[in-house]
Design a protein around this motif. Structure first.
Motif, PDB file in Angstrom:
ATOM      1  N   ALA A   1       0.913  -1.270   0.022  1.00  0.00           N
ATOM      2  CA  ALA A   1       0.172  -0.055  -0.173  1.00  0.00           C
ATOM      3  C   ALA A   1       0.894   1.235   0.016  1.00  0.00           C
ATOM      4  O   ALA A   1       0.379   2.327  -0.565  1.00  0.00           O
ATOM      5  N   PHE A   2       2.077   1.232   0.933  1.00  0.00           N
ATOM      6  CA  PHE A   2       2.516   2.532   0.813  1.00  0.00           C
ATOM      7  C   PHE A   2       3.573   2.448  -0.361  1.00  0.00           C
ATOM      8  O   PHE A   2       4.021   3.595  -0.917  1.00  0.00           O
ATOM      9  N   ARG A   3       4.113   1.393  -1.168  1.00  0.00           N
ATOM     10  CA  ARG A   3       4.840   1.513  -2.265  1.00  0.00           C
ATOM     11  C   ARG A   3       3.919   2.062  -3.602  1.00  0.00           C
ATOM     12  O   ARG A   3       4.385   2.117  -4.728  1.00  0.00           O
TER      13      ARG A   3
ATOM     14  N   GLY B   1      -7.536  -4.130   4.052  1.00  0.00           N
ATOM     15  CA  GLY B   1      -6.807  -2.889   4.748  1.00  0.00           C
ATOM     16  C   GLY B   1      -6.490  -3.257   6.094  1.00  0.00           C
ATOM     17  O   GLY B   1      -7.103  -4.050   6.809  1.00  0.00           O
ATOM     18  N   THR B   2      -5.754  -2.258   6.651  1.00  0.00           N
ATOM     19  CA  THR B   2      -5.293  -2.530   7.935  1.00  0.00           C
ATOM     20  C   THR B   2      -4.990  -0.927   8.678  1.00  0.00           C
ATOM     21  O   THR B   2      -4.623  -0.156   7.715  1.00  0.00           O
TER      22      THR B   2
ATOM     23  N   LEU C   1      -3.550   6.530  16.076  1.00  0.00           N
ATOM     24  CA  LEU C   1      -3.745   5.767  14.858  1.00  0.00           C
ATOM     25  C   LEU C   1      -2.444   5.686  13.733  1.00  0.00           C
ATOM     26  O   LEU C   1      -1.980   6.876  13.708  1.00  0.00           O
ATOM     27  N   PHE C   2      -2.236   4.801  13.231  1.00  0.00           N
ATOM     28  CA  PHE C   2      -0.945   4.991  12.573  1.00  0.00           C
ATOM     29  C   PHE C   2      -0.900   3.639  11.436  1.00  0.00           C
ATOM     30  O   PHE C   2      -1.710   2.610  11.296  1.00  0.00           O
ATOM     31  N   MET C   3      -0.213   3.811  10.358  1.00  0.00           N
ATOM     32  CA  MET C   3      -0.329   2.907   9.216  1.00  0.00           C
ATOM     33  C   MET C   3      -1.475   2.379   8.645  1.00  0.00           C
ATOM     34  O   MET C   3      -1.544   1.199   8.436  1.00  0.00           O
ATOM     35  N   LEU C   4      -2.127   3.324   8.389  1.00  0.00           N
ATOM     36  CA  LEU C   4      -3.577   3.093   7.741  1.00  0.00           C
ATOM     37  C   LEU C   4      -2.998   2.483   6.319  1.00  0.00           C
ATOM     38  O   LEU C   4      -2.303   3.308   5.467  1.00  0.00           O
ATOM     39  N   ALA C   5      -3.353   1.441   5.894  1.00  0.00           N
ATOM     40  CA  ALA C   5      -3.025   0.694   4.539  1.00  0.00           C
ATOM     41  C   ALA C   5      -4.178   0.063   3.853  1.00  0.00           C
ATOM     42  O   ALA C   5      -4.839  -0.741   4.741  1.00  0.00           O
ATOM     43  N   VAL C   6      -4.411   0.130   2.752  1.00  0.00           N
ATOM     44  CA  VAL C   6      -5.531  -0.198   1.913  1.00  0.00           C
ATOM     45  C   VAL C   6      -4.786  -1.039   0.716  1.00  0.00           C
ATOM     46  O   VAL C   6      -3.914  -0.351   0.184  1.00  0.00           O
ATOM     47  N   ASP C   7      -5.371  -2.134   0.298  1.00  0.00           N
ATOM     48  CA  ASP C   7      -4.951  -2.829  -0.583  1.00  0.00           C
ATOM     49  C   ASP C   7      -4.819  -1.987  -1.911  1.00  0.00           C
ATOM     50  O   ASP C   7      -6.094  -1.454  -2.188  1.00  0.00           O
ATOM     51  N   PRO C   8      -4.053  -1.903  -2.731  1.00  0.00           N
ATOM     52  CA  PRO C   8      -3.709  -0.876  -3.745  1.00  0.00           C
ATOM     53  C   PRO C   8      -5.042  -1.290  -5.016  1.00  0.00           C
ATOM     54  O   PRO C   8      -5.452  -0.285  -5.326  1.00  0.00           O
TER      55      PRO C   8
END
Length: 187
Positions: free
Chosen positions: A26-28, A76-77, A90-97
């Motif tokens: 997600a971050f990449r 996501g997470t 809250l930190f590192m909110l990530a969603v499947d691209p």
């Protein structure tokens, strides 16, 4: 617990690797929205270690919340932690691209806010975003987060070979619980 077709649960140590993989992808991920990613070279280098994810999961004052579809696919997470009796982070909110722009991020953020309120009862939630991620900053503000005026330094020394702005930093945000932010989307 579920919201529509999205199911939420607390991560276990068995989820460590899949959470790390999702966060990294997600971050990449590249995104055509201007200001969303910030710096593609920096984003492409983002990585985590399994032990860092596991230490969050096993800490009694933090965890990762996982959002999956009806078939169990991780969408996501987000990391949540109790910081003080009246504050959570809250930190590192990530969603499947593959799920970007589908409203999953908003669902995850809302669930995380509710989770923190149920579990710890804080008065405020805090989070941060890189200063060059203008679209993400605006998105958080539309969700009711407001800039605190505080910043946290970005470790530029770890990325000397990248052409990053000298003033790159994390912008700190805070939200009083009980507000959605959708009532006043002004920035």
């Amino acid at each position: 617990m579920s919201t529509d077709n999205t199911h939420f649960r607390i991560a276990t140590e068995d989820d460590t690797m899949v959470i790390r993989q999702l966060i990294e992808s997600a971050f990449r991920a590249e995104d055509s929205r201007q200001g969303w990613v910030g710096n593609s070279d920096l984003a492409s280098r983002f990585s985590m270690e399994d032990k860092a994810v596991a230490s969050i999961i096993t800490n009694p004052d933090s965890t990762f919340l996982m959002a999956s579809d009806a078939n169990g696919k991780l969408l996501g997470t987000i990391g949540v932690s109790k910081r003080a009796p009246d504050s959570a982070r809250l930190f590192m909110l990530a969603v499947d691209p593959q799920c970007h722009r589908g409203g999953i991020g908003k669902q995850i953020l809302t669930y995380a806010e509710d989770y923190c309120q149920r579990e710890w009862g804080p008065k405020t939630l805090r989070l941060n975003a890189l200063s060059n991620r203008e679209s993400l900053i605006s998105w958080y503000m539309r969700r009711g987060f407001r800039k605190t005026g505080e910043t946290t330094p970005f470790p530029l020394e770890e990325f000397k070979d990248l052409n990053l702005p000298d003033d790159l930093h994390f912008v700190e945000f805070e939200k009083a619980l009980g507000t959605t932010g959708d009532e006043n989307p002004a920035m």
